[in-house]
Design an enzyme around this catalytic site. Structure first.
Site, PDB file in Angstrom:
ATOM      1  N   ASP A 232       0.815  -1.220   0.000  1.00 11.36           N
ATOM      2  CA  ASP A 232       0.000   0.000   0.000  1.00 11.36           C
ATOM      3  C   ASP A 232       0.848   1.268   0.000  1.00 11.36           C
ATOM      4  O   ASP A 232       0.600   2.202   0.758  1.00 11.36           O
ATOM      5  CB  ASP A 232      -0.945   0.010   1.208  1.00 11.36           C
ATOM      6  CG  ASP A 232      -2.037  -1.032   1.104  1.00 11.36           C
ATOM      7  OD1 ASP A 232      -2.006  -1.823   0.156  1.00 11.36           O
ATOM      8  OD2 ASP A 232      -2.916  -1.055   1.977  1.00 11.36           O
TER       9      ASP A 232
ATOM     10  N   ASP B 263      -0.446  -4.538  -3.696  1.00 13.07           N
ATOM     11  CA  ASP B 263      -1.401  -3.444  -3.942  1.00 13.07           C
ATOM     12  C   ASP B 263      -0.746  -2.077  -3.759  1.00 13.07           C
ATOM     13  O   ASP B 263      -1.312  -1.179  -3.130  1.00 13.07           O
ATOM     14  CB  ASP B 263      -2.593  -3.558  -2.984  1.00 13.07           C
ATOM     15  CG  ASP B 263      -3.296  -4.901  -3.080  1.00 13.07           C
ATOM     16  OD1 ASP B 263      -3.264  -5.512  -4.156  1.00 13.07           O
ATOM     17  OD2 ASP B 263      -3.875  -5.340  -2.071  1.00 13.07           O
TER      18      ASP B 263
END
Length: 369
Positions: free
Chosen positions: A189, A216
């Site tokens: 992230d 991600d």
């Protein structure tokens, strides 16, 4: 997921191009007699609304957050001298049209870094959560940053007691947010390109930027254009099989016709061939109607991307095939179309609306770049 068995110092030195090296060794020019380069000084301000940040006290403030706090109102510019700024920074909604400039012109020289993670305990109890882990948070509209590194150097191996290992380098929520020649460093992230509310379609523009991570590491619901950007997937020695992670995890609102657009960029990898997925859709619990959107066009994909199955599900309830994923004229071993149904392609006509102009409308941040 467990982390690479590296100390934090080993990680930052080993990171691509020694990207985080300035975190622990500020460049020599930080101590020069002209720390702000061509951008003036407290004694010769470019404008009344220009503030100077220097870690050794040669500016108006020694921390970025102190300068942001002092910049009450709209239209301020922060000129940030080379150095490592180990702090968290928040730009609230009232500080609109703010610009941050890395004084040397090299993003490696100006590093804003901290190491909170989702599961890091807060002093008053509880944990920070993914949003609270962000080293830098920008909520104001009209924000621009140039030649700065935004980093989160949390490592899972250093904190085996923490299971929430999302660790955001920057969360960007404002409309008309532009990042030029910036670097975003982390693992899970890294870059949270989002908006302030579900019904707000925040436009963001990233040009000539570098982003690295594993899981991600570019995610959120913004309408974001990534032009000529380099995305780097990190190696992992703690996992024995693919996938190691995912580059993009958009969470575009159903009503938003524009999600993430990647154009004229490249995705490289430190990992073995086919050990990374290009994307997976994020449908958060706060918006189960989300229909994630990602278009990757005119971009080189290295062999680290799984060419046979570049997309996967985050949840089988929301299969990637039902989302808005597409590609156009990509190149490289990771872009080979071996299984056509796994690689939806835009037609030439559809590609005419997959441009920075279409995504950003009347906002033209690339002019003058």
């Amino acid at each position: 997921m467990p982390e690479l068995p590296l100390s934090r110092r080993a990680f930052v030195v080993a990171s691509t191009g020694a990207a985080l090296a300035p975190v622990f060794a500020a460049p020599a020019r930080a101590a020069t007699r002209v720390p702000f380069g061509r951008y003036g000084s407290p004694a010769a301000r470019l404008t009344e609304q220009t503030l100077y940040v220097h870690p050794g006290g040669l500016g108006d403030h020694t921390t970025v957050q102190a300068a942001v706090t002092a910049a009450t109102g709209t239209g301020y510019t922060l000129v940030i001298a080379p150095g490592t700024y180990r702090e968290t920074v928040a730009v609230g909604v009232a500080r609109t049209e703010m610009t941050w400039i890395g004084a040397s012109g090299d993003p490696r020289d100006v590093v804003i870094v901290y190491d909170n993670a989702n599961g890091t305990p807060k002093p008053g109890g509880g944990t920070y959560g993914t949003t609270g882990s962000a080293t830098t948070t920008v909520q104001a509209d009209g924000f621009t940053a140039r030649s700065i590194t935004f980093a989160n150097d949390f490592l899972r191996a250093d904190h085996p007691e923490i299971t929430g290992t999302q660790a955001v380098a920057i969360k960007v929520q404002g409309d008309r947010s532009a990042f030029l020649d910036c670097r975003f460093l982390g693992h899970q992230d890294t870059l949270y390109a989002d908006s302030t509310a579900l019904g707000t379609f925040a436009r963001q523009y990233y040009r000539d930027c570098y982003v690295e991570g594993d899981v991600d590491f570019v995610f959120g619901r913004a309408s974001a254009v990534f032009e000529r950007c380099h995305f780097r997937t990190l190696n992992r020695t703690d996992l024995t099989s693919a996938p190691y992670g995912f580059v993009f995890a958009p969470s575009t609102a159903l009503a938003n016709p524009r999600g993430y657009l990647v154009t004229r960029g490249r995705v490289s990898s430190e990992a073995p061939d086919a050990y990374y997925k290009l994307a997976r859709p994020w449908v958060p619990g706060s918006d189960t109607t989300a229909r994630p959107m990602l278009t990757v066009r005119d971009t080189r994909l290295a062999a680290g991307i799984d060419a046979v199955a570049p997309y996967t599900n985050m949840s089988d309830t929301y299969p990637w095939q039902n989302q808005r994923f597409a590609e156009y004229r990509n190149a490289g071993p990771g872009a080979v179309i071996g299984v056509p149904e796994n690689r939806p392609q835009l037609s030439a006509e559809e590609a005419e609306s997959a441009t920075r102009e279409a995504y950003l409308g009347d906002w033209t941040p690339w002019e003058g770049c």
